[in-house]
Every structure is written in structure tokens, then in C-alpha cells.
Design a protein around this motif. Structure first.
Motif, PDB file in Angstrom:
ATOM      1  N   THR A   1       4.939  38.149  39.493  1.00 36.61           N
ATOM      2  CA  THR A   1       4.256  39.190  38.699  1.00 36.61           C
ATOM      3  C   THR A   1       4.121  38.787  37.231  1.00 36.61           C
ATOM      4  O   THR A   1       3.052  38.924  36.638  1.00 36.61           O
ATOM      5  N   ALA A   2       5.218  38.280  36.640  1.00 34.29           N
ATOM      6  CA  ALA A   2       5.212  37.940  35.211  1.00 34.29           C
ATOM      7  C   ALA A   2       4.177  36.862  34.911  1.00 34.29           C
ATOM      8  O   ALA A   2       3.455  36.938  33.905  1.00 34.29           O
ATOM      9  N   TYR A   3       4.078  35.871  35.777  1.00 34.20           N
ATOM     10  CA  TYR A   3       3.109  34.782  35.581  1.00 34.20           C
ATOM     11  C   TYR A   3       1.679  35.325  35.627  1.00 34.20           C
ATOM     12  O   TYR A   3       0.842  34.983  34.786  1.00 34.20           O
ATOM     13  N   ALA A   4       1.416  36.205  36.599  1.00 31.51           N
ATOM     14  CA  ALA A   4       0.065  36.780  36.744  1.00 31.51           C
ATOM     15  C   ALA A   4      -0.289  37.639  35.532  1.00 31.51           C
ATOM     16  O   ALA A   4      -1.426  37.612  35.052  1.00 31.51           O
ATOM     17  N   ILE A   5       0.679  38.403  35.012  1.00 34.96           N
ATOM     18  CA  ILE A   5       0.421  39.256  33.832  1.00 34.96           C
ATOM     19  C   ILE A   5       0.103  38.373  32.615  1.00 34.96           C
ATOM     20  O   ILE A   5      -0.859  38.634  31.884  1.00 34.96           O
ATOM     21  N   GLY A   6       0.888  37.316  32.402  1.00 41.46           N
ATOM     22  CA  GLY A   6       0.625  36.387  31.293  1.00 41.46           C
ATOM     23  C   GLY A   6      -0.773  35.791  31.391  1.00 41.46           C
ATOM     24  O   GLY A   6      -1.512  35.721  30.405  1.00 41.46           O
ATOM     25  N   ASN A   7      -1.137  35.379  32.597  1.00 41.90           N
ATOM     26  CA  ASN A   7      -2.475  34.826  32.872  1.00 41.90           C
ATOM     27  C   ASN A   7      -3.589  35.777  32.486  1.00 41.90           C
ATOM     28  O   ASN A   7      -4.512  35.435  31.753  1.00 41.90           O
TER      29      ASN A   7
ATOM     30  N   ILE B   1      -1.514  23.485  26.872  1.00 37.62           N
ATOM     31  CA  ILE B   1      -0.844  22.550  27.804  1.00 37.62           C
ATOM     32  C   ILE B   1       0.613  22.376  27.382  1.00 37.62           C
ATOM     33  O   ILE B   1       1.518  22.375  28.228  1.00 37.62           O
ATOM     34  N   VAL B   2       0.838  22.243  26.064  1.00 39.72           N
ATOM     35  CA  VAL B   2       2.209  22.060  25.548  1.00 39.72           C
ATOM     36  C   VAL B   2       3.067  23.288  25.881  1.00 39.72           C
ATOM     37  O   VAL B   2       4.192  23.161  26.369  1.00 39.72           O
ATOM     38  N   ILE B   3       2.518  24.505  25.648  1.00 38.21           N
ATOM     39  CA  ILE B   3       3.250  25.744  25.963  1.00 38.21           C
ATOM     40  C   ILE B   3       3.587  25.790  27.457  1.00 38.21           C
ATOM     41  O   ILE B   3       4.723  26.067  27.852  1.00 38.21           O
ATOM     42  N   PHE B   4       2.585  25.488  28.275  1.00 37.35           N
ATOM     43  CA  PHE B   4       2.772  25.504  29.735  1.00 37.35           C
ATOM     44  C   PHE B   4       3.871  24.520  30.146  1.00 37.35           C
ATOM     45  O   PHE B   4       4.741  24.840  30.964  1.00 37.35           O
ATOM     46  N   THR B   5       3.850  23.318  29.565  1.00 33.28           N
ATOM     47  CA  THR B   5       4.800  22.259  29.943  1.00 33.28           C
ATOM     48  C   THR B   5       6.212  22.604  29.490  1.00 33.28           C
ATOM     49  O   THR B   5       7.172  22.465  30.256  1.00 33.28           O
ATOM     50  N   ILE B   6       6.348  23.076  28.242  1.00 34.64           N
ATOM     51  CA  ILE B   6       7.678  23.426  27.719  1.00 34.64           C
ATOM     52  C   ILE B   6       8.305  24.540  28.555  1.00 34.64           C
ATOM     53  O   ILE B   6       9.477  24.468  28.945  1.00 34.64           O
ATOM     54  N   PHE B   7       7.512  25.566  28.857  1.00 38.99           N
ATOM     55  CA  PHE B   7       8.074  26.694  29.622  1.00 38.99           C
ATOM     56  C   PHE B   7       8.277  26.341  31.096  1.00 38.99           C
ATOM     57  O   PHE B   7       9.099  26.968  31.767  1.00 38.99           O
TER      58      PHE B   7
ATOM     59  N   PHE C   1       9.619  23.470  31.916  1.00 36.18           N
ATOM     60  CA  PHE C   1      10.970  22.894  31.798  1.00 36.18           C
ATOM     61  C   PHE C   1      12.017  24.005  31.704  1.00 36.18           C
ATOM     62  O   PHE C   1      13.037  23.976  32.381  1.00 36.18           O
ATOM     63  N   LEU C   2      11.724  25.020  30.865  1.00 36.36           N
ATOM     64  CA  LEU C   2      12.679  26.121  30.685  1.00 36.36           C
ATOM     65  C   LEU C   2      12.846  26.945  31.967  1.00 36.36           C
ATOM     66  O   LEU C   2      13.947  27.418  32.263  1.00 36.36           O
ATOM     67  N   CYS C   3      11.750  27.109  32.736  1.00 35.21           N
ATOM     68  CA  CYS C   3      11.845  27.828  34.023  1.00 35.21           C
ATOM     69  C   CYS C   3      12.835  27.132  34.946  1.00 35.21           C
ATOM     70  O   CYS C   3      13.655  27.774  35.605  1.00 35.21           O
TER      71      CYS C   3
ATOM     72  N   GLU D   1      15.846  35.661  32.641  1.00 30.25           N
ATOM     73  CA  GLU D   1      15.455  34.493  31.831  1.00 30.25           C
ATOM     74  C   GLU D   1      14.236  33.821  32.474  1.00 30.25           C
ATOM     75  O   GLU D   1      13.256  33.510  31.810  1.00 30.25           O
ATOM     76  N   LEU D   2      14.331  33.609  33.792  1.00 29.04           N
ATOM     77  CA  LEU D   2      13.245  32.969  34.536  1.00 29.04           C
ATOM     78  C   LEU D   2      11.956  33.794  34.442  1.00 29.04           C
ATOM     79  O   LEU D   2      10.870  33.249  34.231  1.00 29.04           O
ATOM     80  N   VAL D   3      12.089  35.125  34.540  1.00 28.04           N
ATOM     81  CA  VAL D   3      10.913  36.011  34.473  1.00 28.04           C
ATOM     82  C   VAL D   3      10.244  35.887  33.099  1.00 28.04           C
ATOM     83  O   VAL D   3       9.018  35.772  33.001  1.00 28.04           O
ATOM     84  N   PHE D   4      11.054  35.883  32.030  1.00 26.04           N
ATOM     85  CA  PHE D   4      10.501  35.764  30.666  1.00 26.04           C
ATOM     86  C   PHE D   4       9.789  34.413  30.494  1.00 26.04           C
ATOM     87  O   PHE D   4       8.671  34.342  29.965  1.00 26.04           O
ATOM     88  N   PHE D   5      10.425  33.335  30.977  1.00 29.04           N
ATOM     89  CA  PHE D   5       9.822  32.006  30.847  1.00 29.04           C
ATOM     90  C   PHE D   5       8.531  31.920  31.659  1.00 29.04           C
ATOM     91  O   PHE D   5       7.570  31.256  31.261  1.00 29.04           O
ATOM     92  N   ARG D   6       8.492  32.598  32.816  1.00 28.89           N
ATOM     93  CA  ARG D   6       7.273  32.593  33.643  1.00 28.89           C
ATOM     94  C   ARG D   6       6.135  33.346  32.943  1.00 28.89           C
ATOM     95  O   ARG D   6       4.977  32.951  33.041  1.00 28.89           O
TER      96      ARG D   6
END
Length: 526
Positions: A57-63, A87-93, A95-97, A105-110
Motif C-alpha cells: 500500500t505505502a509504495y502505491a500511495i508514494g507512486n 533514481i538516486v532516491i529509489f536506489t537509496i530507499f 537499500f534501506l528497505c 520502518e519498512l513501510v516508511f522506506f517503501r
């Protein structure tokens, strides 16, 4: 007079195209790859099923929040800079996921990964469109379409393989090397168009941004969580519905009255884009809905593994990949977009009706093969002509704005599709179950023979007569539930097919401006 400053040739164009497709694939694969890893995440992070659902859900909302803003953000920061930053934001997060220590934490990073990812899809479409000369636009859309269609299909088998052989963080870690390569290629090769001057901070539509986030974020939440939270029985769903409704009205008022809107709604005056936006919603509904329902059916009813059900979808994706350049060439030679879309809708109806006919509680793997090949053909005929029709008469910055609208509507169509299908299956299954139970008469000879046979087989395994009888009734109950669920899946296929069939006359009524498309297209660069 056309400005060819963004059109590339030869090696540079090949590199830009590959970079854009890598980014589109990264974004889309990530929206479905986690589906098969939820179980492992749940155990690993000590989360409930409801909590782990938030990873999707979190990923879809961000999208969905970021997609409509991409055109404006590209103008503010320059397309290359904005694309590289995304691309940098996507790649860093990513790694954090993979390094998250608890579920929230995972939901926020997603969510943050989704904000980076949403931009990749629309911006890569705009970059590919503008890198090709006008006469090769349809071929450009065909190449881009490969990523969009194959991405959702690649996710589950790839995720299944990684989870079976490694562990769930690796579904995020595989983004890191690709993200680094894509960032370097973007900085080196992608050009930014010459947009109008940037806005001062006081000219930025901050209220528009807030209203957009409230509206689409709430709507996405309702669609993703509605079924699980029992729709309007949940206070959160009621509040989100009010927020989405009020946010939508205020957002439209704001964008039509503010001098520098965050989303240029006036671009929807273009008739082709309006039709394309509606068709993108229907395409999203069919693409994500059918990508969701087939693996769900094979895993929940037939007991397949995630890898098996994901692999089932691969031949269909390859068929679409094979179709894409052919459709692109047909469009380049002057085939009518409306006719191809209508044909695609009809083929999708054939696929759905076929699904309706073959579903049983024990359908074999071979029965799906040709049905899914037909689906691949249908999607190939839908994607490029719809995108091509949407963007065909847009110029300069309008191309990015149009791509943002079609991208958002495809995403929302997918969310609507999955929410509608999930709710429909749950309600229909209960209805069918009560109908079947009514017809089960304990005094019926067939029912008695079935119970006696099951009881005898359990007693042969060493069970006492009373436990064996209870187990026999449980098996009967299970087969009734399974049959009811299969009947509800059959209905989904049938109604999906009818919905696509109904759209055909409306698509055929769309007219190209007489001789206008060529003129508009010849000026399609700013």
C-alpha cells in the motif's frame, strides 16, 4: 518549425532508450515483486498480515502522489536532474528497505521508494518519446511498452526465486547496481529540454501539492485497504473517503484558478488525451486485474507455489514483447489507433471468456497456456495504440503532462481493478457458498455415500469413528467453499470480458482530426 534538439540518433539514442527501460522496469517490477515475499517478511519482522499489507500500500500511495507532479518537477529542476535524483532516491530507499528492522520502518522506506519510483515511469516515457523523431514515435512507445507490460509479470517469479534461494532483503538489493548504472547513464546522456523559467518559491503551488497528496493518497488508501477493513465499517475508510472527495473538488478549483498550477489540467482540452486517459484507466484495470487474479487463483485454489504461478505468466509476457515492434511498425505505416485498440479489447474479451470456460477446482497447467498467449496479444494491441493516441497531438511540455495523466490513470485503474476484484470474489463466494449449502441435503443418497466413503477412508488411517465422521464433514465443507470460490473467479473473468467488449463502440467513435494529426505531430517538440 520543429526543434530537433532532443531527438537523438544511433548509439546515444540506444543508450537513452536502454536507460529509460531499465528505470521503467525497476519501478514496475518493484510494485509486484514483494507480493510473494510478504509471508517471509511477516515472520521475519514479527508483523501481522494486515501490517505487512502496508508494504504494498505505502509504495502505491508514494507512486500515485508523485506521478501527476512529474511534469512540473521536471520543469523546476530540469528533466535530467529530476530523473537522476529520482533514481538516486529509489536506489537509496531500496537499500534501506532491505535493512529495515521492523515493519513500520519498512513501510516508511517503501513510501519514500514509491515517491522516487513514480517519477521513473512517467519521465522515462517522456524521455523515450522525445528522443525519437516524429515518424518513429510509435516504435518508441512500443519499446517503452515492453517494460510496462513485462514488469508486472516478471515481479512474482523473480521474487519467488529470490525468496526460495536467498532471503527477502535481496528483492530490494537487486535494485542497487541497476540504480547506480542508470544514474550514471542519465547524467552522461539524457538532455533537458528548454522549458520556461523556473518559478520562485512564492509562485509554487504549495496548496495544490497538499490537496493533490490528500486526494490521491486517501483514494489509494481506500482502494488498497477497503476490502480488508470492511469498507465503510471502518472509521479510517470513512474519513479517507471524505478527505478524497473534498480534496478532489478543492484541487480542481485550485488548479483552474491558480496562475502557476502544479498539474496543468487545461491539457485535458485535447480530445485525444481525454480518450487516452480513460482508456489508460481501463488498460490498468485489465492489466493489473488479470496479473493479480491468475496467480491468486493458481496459488489459493490449485495450491501452486509463487514460482510456479509466476512462471505461468512468462509466455504471455513474451508474446506481448513479440507483438510490440509489430504494432509499432503498423502504426508507423498509418494503421488507425482506434481500430487496433478495438481489436485489442475484443481479444481481451476472448481471453476473459476463455478463462470463464476453463476454470475448475483442478484445472491443469496446460489449459492456461493458449489462454494467456491470447492475453499477451490483447495487451500488445492495447498499450502502444492507447499511449500513441494520447500523446499524438501534444506539443513540447504538454507531452510530459499528458504522460503524467495517462500514467496516473493506469496506476489508479490497476488499484481500482484489484480492489473491485478482491471485494467481488469475497462477496460472491459467500453468496455461492450459501446457495450450495442449501442444496446439500443430509438425507440425499449421494451426500450420504460421500460422507460414508470419506469416513471409511479416515478410519482406515486409524481414526476413531467420531473423529473420522467430523473429518469427513470438514472435507465436504472445504470442497463446498472451494467450489463457491471457483464460481466467483469464473464470474470475475466473465464480467471483465463484458466490460472490455462494451468499450469497443466508444473507441471506434473517436476520430482523428482530419489531416490535423500530422500537422500537430510535426510540431510536437517545443
Amino acid at each position: 518549425m520543429q526543434d530537433d534538439s532532443l531527438v537523438e540518433y544511433g548509439f546515444r539514442r540506444a543508450i537513452i532508450t536502454i536507460t529509460a527501460i531499465i528505470c521503467a522496469l525497476l519501478e514496475i517490477v518493484d510494485s509486484t515483486i514483494v507480493n510473494v515475499a510478504l509471508n517471509e517478511m511477516k515472520g521475519n519482522l514479527g508483523a501481522t498480515l494486515s501490517e505487512v499489507g502496508w508494504v504494498i500500500t505505502a509504495y502505491a500511495i508514494g507512486n500515485v502522489i508523485i506521478v501527476p507532479m512529474t511534469s512540473w518537477l521536471s520543469q523546476q529542476f530540469g528533466r535530467r536532474n529530476y530523473f537522476a535524483a529520482s533514481i538516486v532516491i529509489f536506489t537509496i530507499f531500496s537499500f534501506l528497505c532491505g535493512n529495515a528492522t521492523n515493519i513500520w520502518e519498512l513501510v516508511f522506506f517503501r513510501l519514500c521508494q514509491g515517491i522516487g519510483g513514480g517519477a521513473l515511469l512517467v519521465t522515462s516515457q517522456t524521455i523515450i518519446t522525445e528522443s525519437y523523431p516524429i515518424e518513429k514515435r510509435s516504435m518508441a512507445q512500443a519499446i517503452y511498452g515492453l517494460g510496462v507490460i513485462i514488469g508486472p509479470t516478471l515481479g512474482p517469479p523473480l521474487g519467488g526465486y529470490i525468496v526460495d534461494n536467498y532471503s527477502w532483503p535481496y528483492i530490494f538489493y537487486i535494485n542497487i547496481p541497476l540504480g547506480i548504472i542508470a544514474t550514471l547513464l542519465t547524467i552522461q546522456f539524457v538532455k533537458s529540454p528548454r522549458f520556461a523559467e523556473k518559478r520562485k518559491a512564492s509562485d509554487v503551488d504549495w496548496l495544490g501539492i497538499g490537496l493533490l497528496a490528500a486526494f490521491v493518497g486517501s483514494l489509494q488508501y481506500i482502494l488498497e485497504r477497503g476490502h480488508e477493513d470492511d469498507w465503510f465499517e471502518s472509521r479510517a475508510i470513512v474519513y479517507c473517503t471524505l478527505t478524497a472527495g473534498i480534496g478532489f473538488i478543492l484541487f480542481i478549483w485550485r488548479e483552474l484558478t491558480f496562475k502557476y498550477p502544479i498539474v496543468e489540467l487545461r491539457v485535458l482540452k485535447n480530445g485525444n488525451l481525454r480518450v487516452g486517459t480513460i482508456m489508460s484507466f481501463i488498460l490498468g484495470f485489465g492489466l493489473y486485474g488479470s496479473t493479480f487474479i491468475v496467480p491468486l487463483y493458481t496459488q489459493s485454489i490449485l495450491g501452486w507455489t509463487a514460482l510456479q504461478s509466476g512462471a505461468l505468466m512468462i509466455p504471455a509476457a513474451l508474446t506481448t514483447a513479440f507483438m510490440m515492434p509489430i504494432i509499432g511498425r503498423l502504426l508507423t505505416k498509418g494503421a488507425k489507433q482506434q481500430v487496433l485498440v478495438a481489436l485489442g479489447l475484443f481479444i481481451f474479451f476472448v481471453y476473459s471468456f476463455w478463462g470463464y470456460k476453463i476454470l475448475t477446482p483442478d484445472t491443469g497447467k496446460d489449459a492456461f497456456f493458449w489462454m494467456l498467449i491470447v492475453r499477451g496479444c490483447g495487451l500488445g494491441l492495447l498499450f502502444i495504440p492507447i499511449t500513441s493516441l494520447s500523446l499524438s497531438t501534444l506539443k513540447g511540455p504538454e507531452i510530459g503532462q499528458g504522460a503524467a495523466f495517462t500514467g496516473m490513470m493506469r496506476q489508479l485503474g490497476g488499484s481500482f481493478g484489484i480492489a473491485a476484484i478482491t471485494t467481488f470474489i469475497a462477496n460472491r463466494s459467500m453468496q455461492y457458498r450459501s446457495n450450495l449449502v442449501e442444496k446439500l441435503d443430509v438425507n440425499d443418497l449421494d451426500v450420504q455415500q460421500r460422507i460414508t466413503g470419506l469416513k471409511a477412508s479416515f478410519m482406515a488411517k486409524g481414526m476413531s469413528p467420531d473423529v473420522a465422521l467430523q473429518s469427513a464433514y470438514k472435507i465436504l465443507d472445504f470442497s463446498v467453499t472451494k467450489q463457491a470460490t471457483v464460481l466467483s473467479y469464473m464470474d470475475v473473468f466473465l464480467y471483465l470480458g463484458i466490460a472490455f467488449l462494451v468499450c469497443i463502440p466508444f473507441v471506434l467513435l473517436v476520430r482523428n482530426k482530419k489531416g490535423g494529426e500530422k500537422i500537430d505531430l510535426s510540431e510536437a517538440m517545443h
